[in-house]
Scaffold this motif. Structure first.
Motif, short mmCIF file in Angstrom:
data_model
loop_
_atom_site.label_atom_id
_atom_site.label_comp_id
_atom_site.label_asym_id
_atom_site.label_seq_id
_atom_site.Cartn_x
_atom_site.Cartn_y
_atom_site.Cartn_z
N ALA A 126 2.23 -3.99 7.04
CA ALA A 126 2.79 -2.77 6.03
C ALA A 126 3.90 -3.64 5.41
O ALA A 126 4.19 -3.00 4.05
CB ALA A 126 2.94 -2.22 6.73
N ARG A 127 4.78 -4.80 6.04
CA ARG A 127 5.78 -5.24 5.93
C ARG A 127 5.74 -6.07 5.61
O ARG A 127 4.58 -7.34 4.77
CB ARG A 127 6.77 -4.91 6.84
N GLU A 128 7.02 -7.47 6.42
CA GLU A 128 6.08 -9.25 6.42
C GLU A 128 5.19 -9.83 7.36
O GLU A 128 4.82 -8.99 8.64
CB GLU A 128 7.83 -9.59 5.96
N ARG A 129 4.69 -11.22 6.53
CA ARG A 129 4.06 -11.36 7.40
C ARG A 129 4.95 -12.32 9.01
O ARG A 129 6.17 -13.03 8.43
CB ARG A 129 3.39 -12.72 6.99
N LEU A 130 5.06 -11.63 10.21
CA LEU A 130 6.14 -12.14 10.65
C LEU A 130 5.56 -13.59 11.15
O LEU A 130 4.30 -13.87 12.00
CB LEU A 130 6.29 -10.82 12.03
N GLN A 131 6.41 -14.19 11.78
CA GLN A 131 6.58 -15.48 12.53
C GLN A 131 7.67 -15.54 13.41
O GLN A 131 8.59 -14.99 13.35
CB GLN A 131 6.56 -17.30 11.53
N ALA A 132 6.90 -15.91 14.66
CA ALA A 132 7.93 -16.51 15.94
C ALA A 132 9.44 -17.66 15.87
O ALA A 132 8.60 -18.14 14.83
CB ALA A 132 7.45 -17.22 17.23
N PRO A 133 9.72 -17.46 15.72
CA PRO A 133 10.66 -18.57 15.63
C PRO A 133 10.72 -19.79 16.01
O PRO A 133 10.52 -21.49 15.43
CB PRO A 133 12.01 -18.02 16.70
N GLU A 134 9.83 -20.08 17.13
CA GLU A 134 9.34 -21.18 17.93
C GLU A 134 8.45 -21.90 16.25
O GLU A 134 8.08 -23.37 16.60
CB GLU A 134 8.84 -21.05 19.01
N GLU A 135 7.71 -21.08 16.62
CA GLU A 135 6.44 -21.56 15.06
C GLU A 135 7.17 -22.10 13.53
O GLU A 135 6.73 -22.83 13.01
CB GLU A 135 5.70 -20.33 15.14
N SER A 136 7.79 -20.92 13.70
CA SER A 136 8.67 -21.68 12.26
C SER A 136 9.41 -22.72 12.12
O SER A 136 9.75 -23.54 11.34
CB SER A 136 10.02 -20.02 12.16
N LYS A 137 10.35 -23.12 13.79
CA LYS A 137 10.62 -24.29 13.70
C LYS A 137 9.55 -25.25 13.77
O LYS A 137 10.49 -26.59 12.49
CB LYS A 137 11.36 -24.26 15.54
N LYS A 138 8.42 -25.45 13.94
CA LYS A 138 7.23 -26.46 13.18
C LYS A 138 7.40 -26.87 11.55
O LYS A 138 7.33 -28.18 11.52
CB LYS A 138 5.97 -26.02 13.35
N VAL A 139 8.08 -25.65 10.55
CA VAL A 139 7.61 -26.20 9.26
C VAL A 139 9.12 -26.45 8.99
O VAL A 139 9.26 -26.18 7.78
CB VAL A 139 6.98 -25.82 8.73
N ASP A 140 10.65 -25.88 9.18
CA ASP A 140 11.16 -25.13 8.32
C ASP A 140 11.84 -25.65 8.11
O ASP A 140 12.13 -26.26 6.68
CB ASP A 140 12.69 -24.27 9.23
N VAL A 141 12.21 -27.92 8.10
CA VAL A 141 12.24 -28.86 7.50
C VAL A 141 11.65 -29.01 6.73
O VAL A 141 12.27 -29.35 5.21
CB VAL A 141 13.21 -30.03 8.84
N ALA A 142 10.08 -28.81 6.42
CA ALA A 142 10.06 -29.21 5.45
C ALA A 142 9.68 -28.73 4.40
O ALA A 142 9.27 -28.84 3.21
CB ALA A 142 8.21 -29.44 5.45
N ILE A 143 10.33 -27.70 4.90
CA ILE A 143 10.54 -26.16 3.48
C ILE A 143 11.69 -26.49 2.95
O ILE A 143 11.53 -26.22 1.79
CB ILE A 143 10.40 -24.73 4.38
N ARG A 144 12.25 -27.68 3.00
CA ARG A 144 13.39 -28.33 2.19
C ARG A 144 13.33 -28.57 0.60
O ARG A 144 13.50 -29.39 -0.19
CB ARG A 144 14.69 -28.90 2.91
#
Ligand code: SF4
Ligand code: FES
Length: 237
Positions: A126-144
């Protein structure tokens, strides 16, 4: 301070081959190389061709080779080159369209092959696709990644083999293979599991050294190779 520049010039249909043209100007130590290029163009030679837009390391459009290293002209300061002649060339391995402007279409095409967008099966929440902070950490540098192609220009393998997928497309593959919300990790791994895909990287680390967003490009490519080994090859045994 007095700065001296030697800049590659090439106009297809006019020049037989690229040549260097010299320019000089007085610049402040805190000025960026991009400021100098702008001033050369505006004050001395309006025919000089280069790309730039944001001026702040965001758009990725002013990748070029400055004294032998691929970099963004907007992130390099005059004071880093004190006492040196600054040689500015287009990104290596790319077809030159004019002066410092290269044809990035084949590069973007390789990135597009990686399907650089989230593919999540099932009905959207219904809202956004949530992601746990530890999961997001795996890709958050690649997003740059800003698609500046400095890594491609620096890579000795890209330079020898134009079929090599190359570092930036592999960063985009990594970004979605390891995104916990994506449903196509296996398909994405298979898409880079070929000799000119992830396996062609020879660990020169030039991509990592040149990335203006400090992405551990080589480490990510090796992580993809390990995942292929564990997920695809081990699964076949
Ligand atoms: Fe530029 Fe780094 Fe992205 Fe390569 S990985 S395109 S160097 S931002
Ligand atoms: Fe946008 Fe340099 S001008 S990144």
């Amino acid at each position: 301070m007095e700065m001296r520049f030697k800049i590659t010039r090439f106009a297809p249909g006019v020049d037989e081959k690229p040549y260097y043209k010299e320019y000089g100007l007085e610049a402040e130590p805190g000025e960026r190389i991009l400021d100098c290029l702008n001033r050369i163009k505006w004050e001395q030679d309006g025919t000089l061709g280069f790309r730039a837009s944001c001026g702040h390391g965001v758009c990725g459009s002013d990748g070029m080779r400055i004294n032998g290293r691929c970099a963004l002209a907007c992130q390099k300061l005059v004071k880093e080159y004190e006492g040196e002649e600054v040689v500015i060339e287009p990104l290596p391995s790319f077809k030159v369209l004019k002066d410092l402007v290269v044809d990035l279409d084949p590069f973007f095409e390789k990135v597009r092959l990686m399907k650089p967008y989230l593919i999540a099966d099932g009905a959207p929440p219904a809202r956004e696709r949530l992601q746990a902070p530890e999961e997001s950490k795996k890709v958050d540098v690649a997003i740059r990644c800003i698609l500046c192609a400095c890594c491609m220009g620096s890579c000795p393998v890209v330079n020898e083999n134009e079929q090599f997928l190359g570092p930036a497309p592999l960063v985009w593959a990594f970004r979605f293979i390891f995104d916990s919300r994506d449903s196509r990790s296996l398909e994405r791994l298979k898409a880079v599991d070929y000799p000119d895909g992830a396996h062609a990287c020879a660990n020169y680390f030039e991509c990592t050294r040149s990335c203006p967003k400090e992405i551990s490009v080589t480490k990510y490519i090796n992580r993809i190779k390990r995942e292929i080994q564990m997920t695809l090859n081990e699964g076949e045994k």
